[in-house]
Design an enzyme around this catalytic site. Structure first.
Site, PDB file in Angstrom:
ATOM      1  N   CYS A   1      -5.169   3.532  11.828  1.00 28.99           N
ATOM      2  CA  CYS A   1      -4.104   3.879  10.878  1.00 28.99           C
ATOM      3  C   CYS A   1      -4.371   5.167  10.102  1.00 28.99           C
ATOM      4  CB  CYS A   1      -3.853   2.703   9.924  1.00 28.99           C
ATOM      5  SG  CYS A   1      -2.243   2.798   9.073  1.00 28.99           S
TER       6      CYS A   1
ATOM      7  N   LYS B   1     -13.215   0.657  10.136  1.00 26.81           N
ATOM      8  CA  LYS B   1     -12.358   1.753   9.687  1.00 26.81           C
ATOM      9  C   LYS B   1     -13.164   2.716   8.824  1.00 26.81           C
ATOM     10  CE  LYS B   1      -7.657   2.433   7.843  1.00 26.81           C
ATOM     11  NZ  LYS B   1      -6.456   1.723   7.346  1.00 26.81           N
TER      12      LYS B   1
ATOM     13  N   GLU C   1      -3.110  -3.223  13.248  1.00 31.49           N
ATOM     14  CA  GLU C   1      -4.208  -3.331  12.298  1.00 31.49           C
ATOM     15  C   GLU C   1      -4.234  -4.729  11.667  1.00 31.49           C
ATOM     16  OE1 GLU C   1      -5.910  -0.695   8.503  1.00 31.49           O
ATOM     17  OE2 GLU C   1      -3.846  -0.427   9.201  1.00 31.49           O
TER      18      GLU C   1
ATOM     19  N   SER D   1      30.596  -7.861  -7.244  1.00 35.91           N
ATOM     20  CA  SER D   1      31.323  -7.310  -8.387  1.00 35.91           C
ATOM     21  C   SER D   1      32.505  -6.438  -8.001  1.00 35.91           C
ATOM     22  CB  SER D   1      30.363  -6.489  -9.249  1.00 35.91           C
ATOM     23  OG  SER D   1      29.970  -5.319  -8.554  1.00 35.91           O
TER      24      SER D   1
END
Length: 737
Positions: free
Chosen positions: A175, A114, A45, A357
């Site tokens: 999509c 789309k 896309e 750490s």
């Protein structure tokens, strides 16, 4: 015979607004597809401009440059004799659409806009595009002159249509349309479309791959047909990692699977399939045939071209395969590592700086860099010349070839243990041992001189010297002394990131890595000066040198401390998933130092030690466990629950462990701390998005950052329900709503 078709789909590592690079990757994918015998190539896309352009879609430049790339594709000899399906934004009648442009031999066949836009979570497509709402209708689109000169066409079809070649019929989805209740492939299939294509811009979320694969498989299980899915891959400029998974499916069976995580910029899948298998599969589904007889037809664009050849009798067919999924721990080891690689090479920096750490979270960030180094070495061994060129550019050595991940890690990662008088020998040793095993360039230093100087300035000006609670100080003094340690570490982190390579005679600077997990993102409002006053100084280990999604959700961090890094690879990952990932690293990367880190209690080490041992733990500071925090986070974001709804849910879920009164107090504590610290979300380091309950304020979790932290109305509703339950003495909680 003319019944076997070879089709191609791909996953491309596109980059927003990198029109030159995007063009080259598209051309390379088409060339690979042709070399594999494909006569139809599908791309991701919005691949021409890159999916993540966001508000750049408003700019006419983005439309212009997309057209220029389209023109370059049309006139390239690479695109001849293959149907090319590319994605780009198109303006039609002053309306901007997210489109597929399908062309063949310098002629545009169809522009397909789309029809269903993604507009939830990280997606904001309705902000930039409009959906095409006229089902099965087309307009005439007047081509810009630069395209007319190439195609010799004045207008082309624009809208909801399908392609009819000599041998088959092809229909497009884009999509989100696959995820909608009424996906176009259903009606298209009933109207005789045999090949469905889906161009996606789908980003990674842990455990999401199953849903995507199931949707594609089910699309052709019910209706028959061939389904191609293309997707973007990589980091195209922000928090998201697009995770490929290109696939080709026929009649519910997978015939080609693309990688979910990879350093390859271009990945092309092909499959050779028999159209007669689609037709025979459909023919025996009588309910489908009945529905097909009543379907409204789609406009068909006739294409003088065939995907098959006449002499395909001996052409071998692809065989079905079983889709292979990664475990969540494997997804964490691969996805954020690939995201880090893209960010590093595209930012043109020389490596990373990480405050180590000795805790789980900072260790997880270090392991992700090491995983990245492993993937880089593997890609180079497999002949990936782009990765080799990138790593040589990063380290500044044109003859360097990475072979050992530990050697590469030593060049790309600088770790630093910043001790104070409150640090224990155990954490120092854990950090040192891990750095040695992954090969990072490790530094040990003490922040005490800087801490004494800063506190000394305050004492000089005010005549007051703050004390820790352990030494008789107030809660306010205690928090302030913890926070100043965290902020000094942030200043030192950036100083060393800028100059540590310079001190070693190496060019470039380092990106500062954060390590805050999603569960700790905004709640430790212990430093409130008054009711409703937002906390800005809640402490956490090393000022967030080791946090994740929990740190952010709860605000268990110091604002403007080490949480103020450049990027955070674990900021979208829960504490529980992080621990599973670190356990995976013990076995996969042979890092025994992680065993001690996993078994140690999580601690900030910002308060004085008790007899030389840690007296402070994270869960005690937060007032809740990480397991509970994960539950709160999912109910708040995924289940969309406020305080009262969360109480009603948990009073049943936790009925065997807590009384209604205890559940109520836990829910009130969570929402009080969350709301007090929500403002911290506005300054968070950009973090890899991996979890559906992330509280990222950037665009995923849009909420106020100034609350009435007493929640008086909501908490009264909870209290009334608790009193009713206690008064009735009933054990059956089914009536709680």
């Amino acid at each position: 015979m003319g019944r076997k078709v070879t089709v191609a789909t791909c996953a491309l590592n596109q980059w927003a607004l990198d029109f030159e690079g995007n063009l080259q990757r598209i051309l390379k994918s088409i060339e690979i597809a042709k070399n594999k015998g494909a006569r139809y190539r599908l791309g991701p896309e919005l691949e021409i401009c890159g999916y993540g352009c966001w508000d750049h879609y408003y700019e006419s430049d983005t439309l212009l440059h997309s057209l220029q790339v389209l023109a370059a594709l049309l006139e390239s000899p690479v695109t001849q004799d293959i149907i090319c399906d590319v994605g780009m934004p198109v303006m039609h009648r002053n309306v901007r659409y997210n489109c597929r442009v399908i062309f063949l031999n310098r002629r545009i066949l169809l522009i397909r806009p789309k029809m269903a836009l993604a507009n939830e979570g990280n997606y904001r497509e309705l902000r930039w595009f409009s959906p095409w709402s006229r089902s099965r209708q087309v307009d005439e689109y007047f081509l810009p002159r630069m395209i007319q000169d190439l195609t010799k066409q004045e207008t082309v079809p624009f809208g909801d249509a399908v392609l009819a070649t000599w041998d088959t019929c092809i229909g497009s989805e884009i999509c989100e349309e696959l995820w909608t209740p009424h996906s176009p492939h259903v009606a298209m299939g009933l109207d005789g479309v045999e090949i469905f294509t889906n161009a996606s811009g789908s980003h990674h979320v842990l455990r999401k791959a199953h849903a995507r694969v199931d949707l594609v498989s089910m699309a052709t299980t019910k209706n028959g047909g061939i389904y191609l899915l293309a997707n973007q891959k990589g980091c195209d400029g922000d928090r998201l990692y697009y995770d490929g998974c290109a696939t080709i499916v026929m009649n519910g069976s997978v015939f080609a699977q693309g990688s979910q995580f990879s350093l390859d910029d271009v990945e092309v899948l092909t499959a050779t399939l028999d159209l007669e298998d689609v037709r025979s599969y459909r023919a025996e589904i009588s309910s489908r045939s009945l529905a097909a007889s009543r379907v409204d037809p789609y406009p068909r664009v006739k294409v003088d071209f065939a995907l098959s050849s006449r002499d395909d009798l001996l052409l071998p067919l692809s065989e079905p395969i079983e889709w292979k999924y990664h475990s969540p721990a494997e997804e964490i080891s691969l996805g954020p590592a690939c995201w880090l690689w893209d960010y590093l090479r595209r930012s043109q920096q020389a490596g990373f700086f990480l405050s180590l750490s000795g805790g789980v979270d900072s260790a997880a960030s270090a392991c992700l860099v090491f995983s990245m180094c492993c993937q880089v070495c593997e890609a180079v061994r497999n002949g990936n010349q782009q990765v080799l060129a990138d790593v040589r550019n990063i380290v500044g050595q044109v003859t360097y070839t990475p072979q050992d991940p530990r050697d590469l890690c030593g060049r790309l990662l600088t770790t630093c243990y910043m001790a104070s008088e409150n640090s224990s020998q155990e954490t120092c040793e854990r950090a040192r041992d891990l750095a040695q095993q992954i090969g990072s360039h490790h530094i040990g230093l003490s922040i005490d001189p800087a801490l004494r100087a800063v506190v000394g300035i305050f004492s000089l000006v005010t005549g007051k010297r703050p004390l820790f609670a352990a030494h008789g100080g107030s809660n306010r003094e205690n928090l302030a002394l913890q926070n100043v340690q965290a902020r000094i570490r942030m200043v030192l982190a950036y100083l060393f990131a800028q100059l540590s390579l310079w001190s070693r005679g190496i060019r470039g600077g380092l990106l500062v890595l954060g390590s805050a997990n999603v569960d700790e993102r905004p709640v430790c409002g212990q430093d409130m000066a008054g009711p409703g006053r937002p906390s800005i100084n809640s402490p956490n280990r090393w000022g967030n040198c080791g946090l994740g999604i929990a740190s952010y959700l709860l605000g268990y961090l110091t604002k403007y401390d080490c949480s103020s890094a450049d990027i955070n690879p674990i900021g979208g990952i829960s504490k529980m998933d992080l621990r599973a990932f670190v356990q995976l690293c013990v076995e996969r990367f042979q890092l025994p130092a992680l065993c001690r880190i996993l078994s140690a209690p999580a601690t900030a080490e910002l308060e004085p030690l008790a007899d030389g041992r840690v007296s402070q733990t994270d869960e005690e500071d937060m007032g809740m466990t990480y397991v509970e925090l994960s539950v709160y986070g999912r109910l708040r974001k995924i289940a969309k629950m406020g305080p009262y709804s969360m109480f009603c849910k948990l009073v049943n879920m936790w009925r065997d462990n807590y009384t209604p009164r205890q559940v109520a107090e836990k829910v009130k504590q969570f929402f009080s701390k969350y709301s007090v610290n929500r403002h911290k979300m506005t300054t968070l380091t950009p973090a890899y998005h991996a979890e559906s309950y992330s509280p990222d304020d950037n665009r995923f979790d849009l909420r106020p950052f100034l609350y009435n932290t007493g929640w008086p109305w909501q908490f009264r509703c909870i209290e009334r329900q608790v009193l009713w339950l206690e008064g009735s003495g009933q054990q059956d909680l089914d009536g709680v709503d």
